[in-house]
Structures are given as C-alpha cells and as structure tokens.
Write a protein that holds these residues in place. Structure first.
Motif, PDB file in Angstrom:
ATOM      1  N   UNK A 179      -9.583  -6.329   4.370  1.00 34.92           N
ATOM      2  CA  UNK A 179      -8.837  -5.780   2.969  1.00 34.92           C
ATOM      3  C   UNK A 179      -7.535  -4.653   3.176  1.00 34.92           C
ATOM      4  N   UNK A 180      -8.438  -4.103   3.601  1.00 34.97           N
ATOM      5  CA  UNK A 180      -7.706  -2.970   3.938  1.00 34.97           C
ATOM      6  C   UNK A 180      -5.674  -2.437   4.225  1.00 34.97           C
ATOM      7  N   UNK A 181      -6.096  -4.199   5.248  1.00 36.84           N
ATOM      8  CA  UNK A 181      -5.227  -3.713   6.100  1.00 36.84           C
ATOM      9  C   UNK A 181      -4.418  -4.940   4.566  1.00 36.84           C
ATOM     10  N   UNK A 182      -4.786  -4.825   3.696  1.00 36.63           N
ATOM     11  CA  UNK A 182      -3.528  -6.345   3.340  1.00 36.63           C
ATOM     12  C   UNK A 182      -3.738  -4.734   1.523  1.00 36.63           C
ATOM     13  N   UNK A 183      -3.736  -3.572   1.683  1.00 30.93           N
ATOM     14  CA  UNK A 183      -3.755  -2.956   0.962  1.00 30.93           C
ATOM     15  C   UNK A 183      -1.906  -2.300   0.969  1.00 30.93           C
ATOM     16  N   UNK A 184      -1.451  -2.300   0.107  1.00 27.98           N
ATOM     17  CA  UNK A 184      -0.025  -1.986   0.568  1.00 27.98           C
ATOM     18  C   UNK A 184       0.420  -0.408   0.988  1.00 27.98           C
ATOM     19  N   UNK A 185       0.703   0.726   1.653  1.00 23.58           N
ATOM     20  CA  UNK A 185       0.665   1.657   2.398  1.00 23.58           C
ATOM     21  C   UNK A 185       1.144   2.352   1.172  1.00 23.58           C
ATOM     22  N   UNK A 186       2.197   1.946   0.407  1.00 20.90           N
ATOM     23  CA  UNK A 186       2.566   2.950  -0.970  1.00 20.90           C
ATOM     24  C   UNK A 186       1.528   2.771  -2.110  1.00 20.90           C
ATOM     25  N   UNK A 187       0.811   2.425  -2.234  1.00 20.29           N
ATOM     26  CA  UNK A 187      -0.045   2.923  -3.267  1.00 20.29           C
ATOM     27  C   UNK A 187      -0.971   4.138  -2.884  1.00 20.29           C
ATOM     28  N   UNK A 188      -1.309   4.329  -1.751  1.00 20.73           N
ATOM     29  CA  UNK A 188      -1.721   5.749  -1.400  1.00 20.73           C
ATOM     30  C   UNK A 188      -1.079   6.465  -1.194  1.00 20.73           C
TER      31      UNK A 188
END
Ligand SMILES: Nc1ncnc2c1ncn2[C@@H]1O[C@H](COP(=O)(O)OP(=O)(O)OP(=O)(O)O)[C@@H](O)[C@H]1O
Ligand SMILES: [Mg+2]
Lengths: 291, 364
Positions: A179-188
């Motif tokens: 799941x975390x892999x699919x989180x857009x880095x830009x969100x962080x």
C-alpha cells in the motif's frame, strides 16, 4: 471462474469446518462406548462447550480456571505479538517503499526473505539457542558485564514472543509495503512543505493511506499467532500454555476429537469476532483488506 | 508579506549530470515570475532548490535576504504546488486547505473559518465538505492554491499546475491565478513549458535551456528581443536563416545565407561582428508578399502548403535552397492567396528581423 472459486472454498474450507462443527456438538462415544455411535443416544449436545467454560462436574471452581485463563492469555499474547510486529514492521515497510532505492532495497528484501527458507521448527529451535541460558544473547550480555546471572528468557516467555513475532514479520511487512508503495511521494513532500513534522506526516498522510495494509497485516499476524502451535511448544516457558496446546492435547493424547473441535471452534470464532470488532473501531471495511 | 528570492551561483548536480548550471537572478517581492523551458531542462529541479527539497550542490538560495542553506522545506517561507497537485485524497476539501494550520495546532473552529475564507478567495464557496475526488480538475487546482496560501507563504511556487487541464479551463485558470496573486500580494514563481502561459501571466520570464538560464525579461521583450538563438526559436514561431555576418552598421547586420543576403537588427545584449556565424530570425507574421509594400529582404519561393485558420492563412513556402519558410497572412477578406505550387516573391522588413549569434535551436 467464480464457480471454480466457490468450489475451491467449499471443498477446502467449508466442508472440513462443517465436520468439525458437527463433531464439536457430540459426545466422545469413541471412548465412552463405541457401540452407541450413531445410535439413539448419539444426539447433539453442548457438553464440550460446557466443559471449556466450567470444567468437569467435580470442578470446585465456579468456572474452568485453567482453560479459560489460558484462552484469554493466548488472545492477549497474540494481540501483544501483533502490536509488536506492527511497531517493528511499519518502519521497515515504509523505508522499503518510500526511502530505499535499487540495490539497497533488493538487498533488504532478500535479508527479510531468505531466513524463511529455514523451516519453522528449525527456526524455533534456533531461537531456543539464541535465548537459552547459555545462548548467544545471555553470553553477549554477560560478556559485556551487563548482567551477572543469565536471564531465563524462555521462562519469561521472551523467547516465545520473539519467535512468534519473527515468524510473521513478512505477513506484516508486505501488505503494508504494497500500500505504502502506491502512495505518491509528492503527498509526503506536500505535507512536509506545509510544515508537518515526520510524526504528523505519518499520522495524517501515510498511516491513513496504509490502513488497509495495516489491517490485513494485523489480521493475519493475530490469527496466526493465536493459532500457532510449534512456536509455543518449543519456545514456551514450562509454566505457560498456549490455547492451541490444549486443543492439541484433546485431539492427540486425549483422543477426544469432539472436545478438541469445540475448543478450536471457540478459538476461531473469538478471533474472528475480535478482528471484526477492532475493524469496526478503526473504521476499516472488510473490502478494503482485499485491495 | 512577500519576499524576494535570490539565486546566487546556484548549481544542482546529480552525480555527473548537471541539472542546473550557475543560476543567478533576483525575483522581486510581489512579482509574478515564470521559468519557461522545454521538458527536462531543470525547471522542477530549480523550484525544488528554492523550496528546500533539493540542496544546491553549489551556490546560495536567499529568501527575503536570508540564506536558506540547511533550512528544510517545512521551515521556509515558501509553499509549493506540485506538478500533480498532490492533494490529500483521504481528507475533505477544507481539511486539505487548512492542513498547514492543523500542523501548527490551531483549533478546529478557526481552521474551518480560515478554510472557508480561502475557498471564497479561490471562488469555490461552500465546497469545503466535499472530498477531493468529487471535484473537477479546475476545482482541484484551486484547492491546491488555497491549501498553499493557507500556509501564508511569502513565496508561492507553482510547478506546471495547469498542465493537466484542457485548453479552455487552462486559459480561465491563468486569469484566475493572476487575480489571486494580485489579491494575495505575494511572490509567485511559476513553472511552465507553455509559452502562452508564461507570456500572459508573468511580470518577467526566465527562459531555460538544459539547465542554463538564457534570458530574463518581461514577456514582450522575450518575444520581440530574444537574446539567444534558443530563445528566438523556443518562444513563438520563428523562421531561421543561418549564415555569416558580412558587416554590422548602426545595429543592423548584413548576413549572407543560402536563401540570400538579409539585413536585420542585432541584439544589444549579444552583439555581432563581421565574420561571426549568425542566424537571422523572422516571425511568420512579419513576412508578406512582395508588392504590397516595399521589402528589403526578398526571397523567391514556391508555395507548397496552406492552411486556413479563420483570421489567418498559414502558408508553407520552399526557397530554391530548399529552406522551409512559414508565413502567416492576416485574412482581411479581400485578398486571395496564390495557387499551390505557384512561384512568388516574399519579403520582410529589416526591423522585424533579428540576427543572433549562431547557437542551438529549440526542437520543433
Ligand atoms: N533525483 C534526480 N536524480 C537524477 N537526475 C535527476 C533527478 N531529478 C531530475 N533529474 C534530471 O534532471 C533533469 C531536469 O529535470 P527536471 O525535473 O528539473 O525537469 P523539468 O524541466 O521540470 O521537466 P518537465 O517539464 O518535464 O517537468 C532531467 O534530465 C532529469 O532526468
Ligand atoms: Mg518538472
């Protein structure tokens, strides 16, 4: 396709469980009087469930102290193992998914997977050596002069918790990683740009996003540790019993399949119920786990 | 309120690769400043250096006169709007917008109030309780602006935020953004590879090529007075004729090219001298048929293609040397264009053409 899946589920899961369910409501005629099996006296009964709750008729206590307390201790310990794994695996999964790159990430994944080529029993015995009186950890601690006497990790159940926790880390890491892999880095980065601390970024952005992965990881680890047998057998302290060990005794040494079935079904239903309640509290829908 | 941004010999390197080469510029407080350049020229990298996600390998970034070295993105007076907006999908619109306040520990009622104010500012009143995925592209865009403004940045950094929108919406959002900038009164640093966007919105534009800033001027200057061959070919349509300089007199160069000898003005910033390799640039709309007026620079051509676009005819011509020339003729409703394949003479005035030092052209 759907038909095949349904057939698979019926043959592999539903039917055997139904047999177990049927067993659990019968007397153990095999031992009492095999000739009465299937006879008019072979009726459904709650005797096995009654035994789990209240023990034998000449039990002086108001309930079956040993079995019931072992039961709750097992659930509690499984919860503890689950939380421990979550605390350990979330950072690893996050690091793998968002921070590590290329060769480093692959190396870490290998380091996580390869130990699991060693089978469960061997691993459990290896943990005994690791945590034993003369084991690696005690030797190191004594060598450093931190302790005088070896610590009895096995009696204190440290070995058991460590062994159980370690046994299921992959089941915790990979769903979260996915799941975390699919989180857009830009969100962080966006959260960081808006002034969020690392803690806040995880609490408000990463963890809510990872919730389905966290839930499926926790569910699996909880169910499997509550139902584990080998690790408690080998790593458990002399005074502590895991509920599965009691079930195993009924099936095996006790030759009482009906009672074993009843115990196993109570464990299973309690686990499922517990998981559903926890999911309700954290507002996770069951469909999300499959994602 | 609004701070100036100064780049002082900024280099950004990834290993051996130089993404930004020696950037030097000062962006005034309250200015709408754009970086314009083709894909991969280092625009995002430069923006990340300003916002603090990328430490320059060399040089200094100063915001409001303060050196930003070692200061993380969460402690800089900047807010970045990402190329893909990066709204938080699991939060409602108002929670997204007021995230910067939540981080500071502001209570819920004040956060909600501020979010509603900002929704007014970006012309989305009453949409606070929606989820992000219930919004249209343009609305998401505005929420991203509001979210960034909520952090009360002195400098707002925008990384091609309009690129995902369709043409109509993009044009609308340009005006909108410009209006928001004027209302908020803060410095906007805007990145785009769309020249129309850069020219319409900005006070000044920096044109970038492969990590180098070629020219920093206001929009009309970039268009009318390019300083490098790259800028001339990247911004707007331009015909180019390579050749060598014969003479330079009073700011007018005579350049010999395979299509003929042309006279064109030179750039004061990048002067030419006799013997230099040069390129003469002429915009399609500066070329006309001979005879309508006198022309200094004349080419004999064959008409090979024409396109009707309402108020303009776009013609493709081929000179005898093989060079392709584009020409646009205003459609005044009176004139018929020549037949395809016919030979015609076209020309352009000296002052509409500019001769620049030979250099790399933008890819078509
Ligand atoms: N982290 C990185 N590591 C290595 N190279 C990078 C990194 N980030 C950017 N680059 C390189 O630097 C160059 C400039 O990239 P940048 O993202 O700044 O381009 P851009 O001008 O924003 O392009 P676009 O318009 O396509 O967004 C590219 O060649 C890219 O490959
Ligand atoms: Mg970019």
């Amino acid at each position: 396709m759907l038909g095949a899946v349904a057939l698979w589920i019926i043959i592999m899961i539903v039917l055997p469980q139904l047999f177990m369910l049927d067993f659990s409501f019968r007397n153990n005629w095999q031992q009492i009087d095999p000739s009465k099996m299937g006879g008019p006296e072979d009726v459904y009964t709650l005797v096995n469930y009654h035994f789990l709750a209240f023990g034998s008729p000449n039990n002086p206590d108001p309930f079956n102290v040993v079995d019931v307390s072992v039961f709750f201790r097992t659930i509690l310990a499984a919860v503890f193992v689950t939380l421990f794994d979550l605390a350990l695996c979330y950072p690893i999964a996050y690091y793998l998914a968002q921070a590590a790159k290329g060769a480093k990430a692959r190396l870490l994944v290998l380091a996580l997977i390869i130990p699991f080529w060693v089978n469960e029993l061997l691993r459990a015995f290896a943990f005994r050596i690791l945590f034993g009186d003369e084991g690696t950890i005690n030797a190191a601690l004594m060598g450093l002069g931190l302790i005088e006497q070896p610590i009895d990790f096995v009696r204190e159940n440290v070995a058991l918790y460590a062994g159980l926790g370690y046994a299921y880390i992959l089941l915790m890491i990979f769903p979260i990683y996915n799941v975390v892999e699919s989180l857009d880095k830009n969100q962080i980065e966006a959260a960081r740009d808006l002034g969020a601390s690392w803690w806040k970024i995880h609490r408000r952005v990463v963890i809510p996003f990872a919730k389905p992965g966290i839930t499926s990881g926790c569910t699996m680890v909880f169910m499997l540790s509550a139902g584990a047998l080998a690790a408690p057998q080998i790593l458990g302290g002399p005074s502590s019993l895991w509920f599965t060990q009691i079930i195993y005794q009924w099936f095996n040494t006790g030759s009482n399949w009906p009672r074993g079935s009843a115990y196993a079904i109570v464990l299973m239903l309690t686990c499922v119920l517990f998981v559903l309640i926890v999911m309700k509290i954290f507002k996770v829908k069951i469909g999300e786990i499959g994602r | 309120m609004s701070a100036d941004v100064q780049l002082d010999n900024v280099w950004v390197q990834f290993g051996d690769f130089v993404a930004v080469r020696d950037a030097n510029l000062t962006i005034q407080g309250g200015e709408f400043f754009s970086f314009l350049g083709p894909s991969g020229c280092g625009k995002t990298t430069l923006l990340r250096a300003i916002s603090g996600f990328q430490e320059p390998s060399q040089g200094r970034v100063l915001i409001g006169g303060q050196n930003m070295a070692g200061i993380g993105p969460n402690h800089r007076p900047t807010a970045l709007i990402f190329q893909n907006l990066a709204l938080f999908p699991l939060m409602s619109v108002w929670e997204n917008i007021s995230f910067a306040l939540e981080v500071k520990g502001v209570d819920k009622a004040s956060r909600r109030k501020k979010a509603d104010e900002l929704l007014e500012l970006v012309a989305l009143p009453g949409q606070g309780d929606k989820m992000v995925n219930e919004l249209s592209g343009g609305q998401k865009q505005r929420v991203a602006v509001a979210r960034a403004l909520c952090a009360e940045p002195e400098v707002l950094l925008l990384d091609e935020p309009l690129s995902a929108l369709d043409l109509k919406l993009r044009q609308h959002m340009r005006t909108e953004l410009r209006a928001i900038q004027q209302r908020a009164g803060i410095t906007f640093i805007y990145i785009t590879h769309d020249q129309g966007e850069a020219l319409t919105m900005s006070d000044r534009v920096a044109v970038m090529r492969e990590g180098v800033i070629d020219q920093i001027s206001d929009g009309t200057t970039v268009y009318d007075h390019p300083e490098t061959a790259f800028v001339a070919s990247f911004v707007g349509e331009n015909n180019s004729f390579s050749g060598s300089v014969k003479t330079v007199e009073d700011g007018i160069a005579t350049v010999e090219t395979p299509c003929g000898v042309f006279r064109a003005r030179t750039s004061t910033v990048a002067p030419l001298k006799a013997g230099d390799k040069a390129i003469v640039f002429v915009r399609p709309e500066a070329i006309d048929f001979l005879g309508s007026t006198d022309r200094e620079n004349v080419v004999e051509v064959t008409l090979t293609q024409q396109e009707f676009e309402g108020h303009f005819w776009h013609l493709v011509l081929h000179a005898d040397s093989g060079a392709k020339i584009r020409m646009s003729v205003m459609n005044d409703g009176k004139r018929d264009t020549p037949e395809l394949g016919s030979r015609v003479s076209v020309g352009f005035p000296i002052l509409s053409a500019i001769a620049l030092v030979s250099g790399e052209l933008a890819a078509d």
